[in-house]
Motif scaffolding. Structure first.
Motif, PDB file in Angstrom:
ATOM      1  N   MET A  97       0.933  -1.224   0.143  1.00  0.00           N
ATOM      2  CA  MET A  97       0.060  -0.104   0.021  1.00  0.00           C
ATOM      3  C   MET A  97       0.936   1.195   0.093  1.00  0.00           C
ATOM      4  SD  MET A  97      -3.166   0.903   2.620  1.00  0.00           S
ATOM      5  CE  MET A  97      -3.093   2.754   3.327  1.00  0.00           C
ATOM      6  N   ALA A  98       0.712   2.152  -0.762  1.00  0.00           N
ATOM      7  CA  ALA A  98       1.415   3.516  -1.139  1.00  0.00           C
ATOM      8  C   ALA A  98       0.502   4.648  -0.771  1.00  0.00           C
ATOM      9  CB  ALA A  98       2.208   3.293  -2.247  1.00  0.00           C
ATOM     10  N   LEU A  99       0.676   5.359  -0.035  1.00  0.00           N
ATOM     11  CA  LEU A  99      -0.056   6.640   0.007  1.00  0.00           C
ATOM     12  C   LEU A  99       0.670   7.750  -0.844  1.00  0.00           C
ATOM     13  CD1 LEU A  99      -1.061   6.520   3.700  1.00  0.00           C
ATOM     14  CD2 LEU A  99      -2.391   5.711   2.118  1.00  0.00           C
ATOM     15  N   LEU A 100       0.083   8.398  -1.472  1.00  0.00           N
ATOM     16  CA  LEU A 100       0.531   9.501  -2.279  1.00  0.00           C
ATOM     17  C   LEU A 100       0.238  10.935  -1.573  1.00  0.00           C
ATOM     18  CD1 LEU A 100      -0.874   8.371  -5.672  1.00  0.00           C
ATOM     19  CD2 LEU A 100       1.552   7.977  -4.669  1.00  0.00           C
ATOM     20  N   PRO A 101       1.026  11.784  -1.478  1.00  0.00           N
ATOM     21  CA  PRO A 101       1.010  13.228  -1.076  1.00  0.00           C
ATOM     22  C   PRO A 101      -0.227  13.893  -1.740  1.00  0.00           C
ATOM     23  CG  PRO A 101       3.153  12.882  -1.714  1.00  0.00           C
ATOM     24  CD  PRO A 101       2.548  11.600  -2.135  1.00  0.00           C
ATOM     25  N   ILE A 102      -1.171  14.656  -1.017  1.00  0.00           N
ATOM     26  CA  ILE A 102      -2.363  15.462  -1.948  1.00  0.00           C
ATOM     27  C   ILE A 102      -1.899  16.720  -1.748  1.00  0.00           C
ATOM     28  CG2 ILE A 102      -4.691  15.838  -1.638  1.00  0.00           C
ATOM     29  CD1 ILE A 102      -5.259  13.206  -0.247  1.00  0.00           C
ATOM     30  N   LEU A 103      -1.887  17.236  -3.211  1.00  0.00           N
ATOM     31  CA  LEU A 103      -1.727  18.711  -3.224  1.00  0.00           C
ATOM     32  C   LEU A 103      -2.813  19.746  -2.355  1.00  0.00           C
ATOM     33  CD1 LEU A 103      -0.544  19.232  -6.777  1.00  0.00           C
ATOM     34  CD2 LEU A 103       0.827  18.871  -4.719  1.00  0.00           C
ATOM     35  N   CYS A 104      -2.367  20.438  -1.741  1.00  0.00           N
ATOM     36  CA  CYS A 104      -3.435  21.344  -0.987  1.00  0.00           C
ATOM     37  C   CYS A 104      -3.634  22.883  -1.849  1.00  0.00           C
ATOM     38  CB  CYS A 104      -3.115  21.761   0.342  1.00  0.00           C
ATOM     39  SG  CYS A 104      -3.777  20.426   1.340  1.00  0.00           S
ATOM     40  N   TYR A 105      -4.701  23.173  -1.997  1.00  0.00           N
ATOM     41  CA  TYR A 105      -5.226  24.509  -2.377  1.00  0.00           C
ATOM     42  C   TYR A 105      -4.459  25.443  -1.378  1.00  0.00           C
ATOM     43  CZ  TYR A 105      -8.301  28.301  -4.123  1.00  0.00           C
ATOM     44  OH  TYR A 105      -8.629  29.398  -4.785  1.00  0.00           O
ATOM     45  N   PRO A 106      -4.086  26.602  -2.217  1.00  0.00           N
ATOM     46  CA  PRO A 106      -3.892  27.028  -3.326  1.00  0.00           C
ATOM     47  C   PRO A 106      -2.669  26.856  -4.211  1.00  0.00           C
ATOM     48  CG  PRO A 106      -3.195  29.111  -1.920  1.00  0.00           C
ATOM     49  CD  PRO A 106      -3.498  27.882  -1.163  1.00  0.00           C
ATOM     50  N   ASP A 107      -2.146  25.480  -4.199  1.00  0.00           N
ATOM     51  CA  ASP A 107      -1.107  25.102  -4.945  1.00  0.00           C
ATOM     52  C   ASP A 107      -1.239  25.216  -6.353  1.00  0.00           C
ATOM     53  OD1 ASP A 107       0.865  23.610  -6.204  1.00  0.00           O
ATOM     54  OD2 ASP A 107       1.291  22.531  -4.028  1.00  0.00           O
ATOM     55  N   PRO A 108      -0.318  25.957  -6.866  1.00  0.00           N
ATOM     56  CA  PRO A 108      -0.545  26.295  -8.416  1.00  0.00           C
ATOM     57  C   PRO A 108      -0.792  24.989  -9.402  1.00  0.00           C
ATOM     58  CG  PRO A 108       1.482  27.193  -7.653  1.00  0.00           C
ATOM     59  CD  PRO A 108       0.942  26.860  -6.581  1.00  0.00           C
ATOM     60  N   ARG A 109      -0.070  23.915  -8.692  1.00  0.00           N
ATOM     61  CA  ARG A 109      -0.052  22.695  -9.636  1.00  0.00           C
ATOM     62  C   ARG A 109      -1.336  22.071  -9.754  1.00  0.00           C
ATOM     63  NH1 ARG A 109       4.682  19.785  -6.246  1.00  0.00           N
ATOM     64  NH2 ARG A 109       3.469  20.926  -4.750  1.00  0.00           N
ATOM     65  N   LEU A 110      -2.257  22.445  -8.968  1.00  0.00           N
ATOM     66  CA  LEU A 110      -3.663  21.944  -8.910  1.00  0.00           C
ATOM     67  C   LEU A 110      -4.423  22.564 -10.461  1.00  0.00           C
ATOM     68  CD1 LEU A 110      -5.100  22.142  -5.204  1.00  0.00           C
ATOM     69  CD2 LEU A 110      -4.805  20.138  -6.779  1.00  0.00           C
ATOM     70  N   HIS A 111      -3.803  23.590 -10.616  1.00  0.00           N
ATOM     71  CA  HIS A 111      -4.446  24.339 -11.930  1.00  0.00           C
ATOM     72  C   HIS A 111      -3.995  23.814 -13.132  1.00  0.00           C
ATOM     73  CE1 HIS A 111      -6.517  26.477  -9.065  1.00  0.00           C
ATOM     74  NE2 HIS A 111      -5.311  27.272  -8.610  1.00  0.00           N
ATOM     75  N   THR A 112      -2.919  22.575 -13.170  1.00  0.00           N
ATOM     76  CA  THR A 112      -2.567  22.019 -14.469  1.00  0.00           C
ATOM     77  C   THR A 112      -3.654  21.361 -15.252  1.00  0.00           C
ATOM     78  OG1 THR A 112      -0.499  21.851 -13.206  1.00  0.00           O
ATOM     79  CG2 THR A 112      -0.587  20.594 -15.194  1.00  0.00           C
ATOM     80  N   VAL A 113      -3.767  21.273 -16.715  1.00  0.00           N
ATOM     81  CA  VAL A 113      -4.806  20.612 -17.354  1.00  0.00           C
ATOM     82  C   VAL A 113      -4.174  19.365 -17.551  1.00  0.00           C
ATOM     83  CG1 VAL A 113      -6.065  20.652 -19.428  1.00  0.00           C
ATOM     84  CG2 VAL A 113      -5.840  22.611 -18.405  1.00  0.00           C
ATOM     85  N   ALA A 114      -5.011  18.242 -17.098  1.00  0.00           N
ATOM     86  CA  ALA A 114      -4.321  16.784 -17.190  1.00  0.00           C
ATOM     87  C   ALA A 114      -4.404  16.582 -18.862  1.00  0.00           C
ATOM     88  CB  ALA A 114      -5.065  15.885 -16.554  1.00  0.00           C
ATOM     89  N   LYS A 115      -3.490  15.679 -18.962  1.00  0.00           N
ATOM     90  CA  LYS A 115      -3.243  15.022 -20.481  1.00  0.00           C
ATOM     91  C   LYS A 115      -3.989  13.777 -20.605  1.00  0.00           C
ATOM     92  CE  LYS A 115       0.761  17.340 -22.128  1.00  0.00           C
ATOM     93  NZ  LYS A 115       1.377  18.229 -21.028  1.00  0.00           N
ATOM     94  N   PRO A 116      -4.474  13.150 -21.981  1.00  0.00           N
ATOM     95  CA  PRO A 116      -5.055  11.681 -21.946  1.00  0.00           C
ATOM     96  C   PRO A 116      -4.168  10.674 -21.697  1.00  0.00           C
ATOM     97  CG  PRO A 116      -5.462  13.200 -23.916  1.00  0.00           C
ATOM     98  CD  PRO A 116      -4.424  14.058 -23.121  1.00  0.00           C
ATOM     99  N   ILE A 117      -4.414   9.563 -21.209  1.00  0.00           N
ATOM    100  CA  ILE A 117      -3.963   8.369 -20.966  1.00  0.00           C
ATOM    101  C   ILE A 117      -3.653   7.485 -22.362  1.00  0.00           C
ATOM    102  CG2 ILE A 117      -3.592   5.966 -19.784  1.00  0.00           C
ATOM    103  CD1 ILE A 117      -4.298   7.981 -17.277  1.00  0.00           C
ATOM    104  N   ALA A 118      -2.523   7.223 -23.027  1.00  0.00           N
ATOM    105  CA  ALA A 118      -2.454   6.425 -24.136  1.00  0.00           C
ATOM    106  C   ALA A 118      -2.925   4.900 -24.035  1.00  0.00           C
ATOM    107  CB  ALA A 118      -0.966   6.639 -24.695  1.00  0.00           C
TER     108      ALA A 118
END
Ligand code: NI
Length: 169
Positions: A1-22
């Motif tokens: 089990m691996a827990l990933l760190p969750i970004l917290c608002y207002p972290d600017p990285r939360l405003h990145t537009v995600a790319k499709p998965i191939a």
């Protein structure tokens, strides 16, 4: 089990537009498992990859009482939305402790790949419909507080920054 760190608002990285998965490969399968672990550990009902700083179109959801019905949506696209809308109270793992009303479609149909890469269409209403719309916003770089008034949003930003400073001590 691996827990990933969750970004917290207002972290600017939360405003990145995600790319499709191939394709769904071992890397994506591992990410799905880690995101599910992270969502369940945080008692969330949904988590978008954007929130764990992976800017790819993947969300995990579980709105069941028993927390045993994981839903994995890869490259989700809304194919239909109801005209009827409703104001729902929402929260977000990236904006801990903040709950406020957002207007969402009552019902949505979403086409996505599942965890095996199979395309399917899900017809969602009630909490699931709200959750899908909230998580799909994350993939577009949008956090729910951006629907609130600038005054409210600024108050939330101040509160979050203060909490993050205190955590850092
Ligand atoms: Ni969220």
């Amino acid at each position: 089990m691996a827990l990933l760190p969750i970004l917290c608002y207002p972290d600017p990285r939360l405003h990145t537009v995600a790319k499709p998965i191939a394709r769904v490969d071992a890397r994506v399968s591992q990410l799905v498992r880690d995101m599910l672990d992270t969502m369940y550990d945080a008692n969330g009902i949904g988590l978008a990859a954007s929130q764990v700083d992976v800017h790819e179109r993947l969300i995990v959801i579980d709105v069941s009482q028993e927390r045993k019905q994981p839903l994995v949506l890869i490259n989700p696209e809304l194919v239909w939305t109801s005209e009827a809308t409703h104001l729902n109270e929402e929260g977000c793992l990236s904006v801990p402790g903040i709950y406020d009303g957002v207007v969402r479609h009552d019902e949505v149909h979403v086409r996505a790949w599942d965890a095996e890469g199979q395309s399917r269409t899900i017809e969602a209403n009630e909490l699931l419909a709200v959750c899908i719309q909230h998580e799909m916003d994350h993939l577009m770089g949008k956090v729910f507080v951006e629907y609130l008034s600038p005054l409210k949003r600024n108050r939330i930003k101040t509160k979050m920054r203060k909490a993050q400073r205190e955590d850092a001590r």
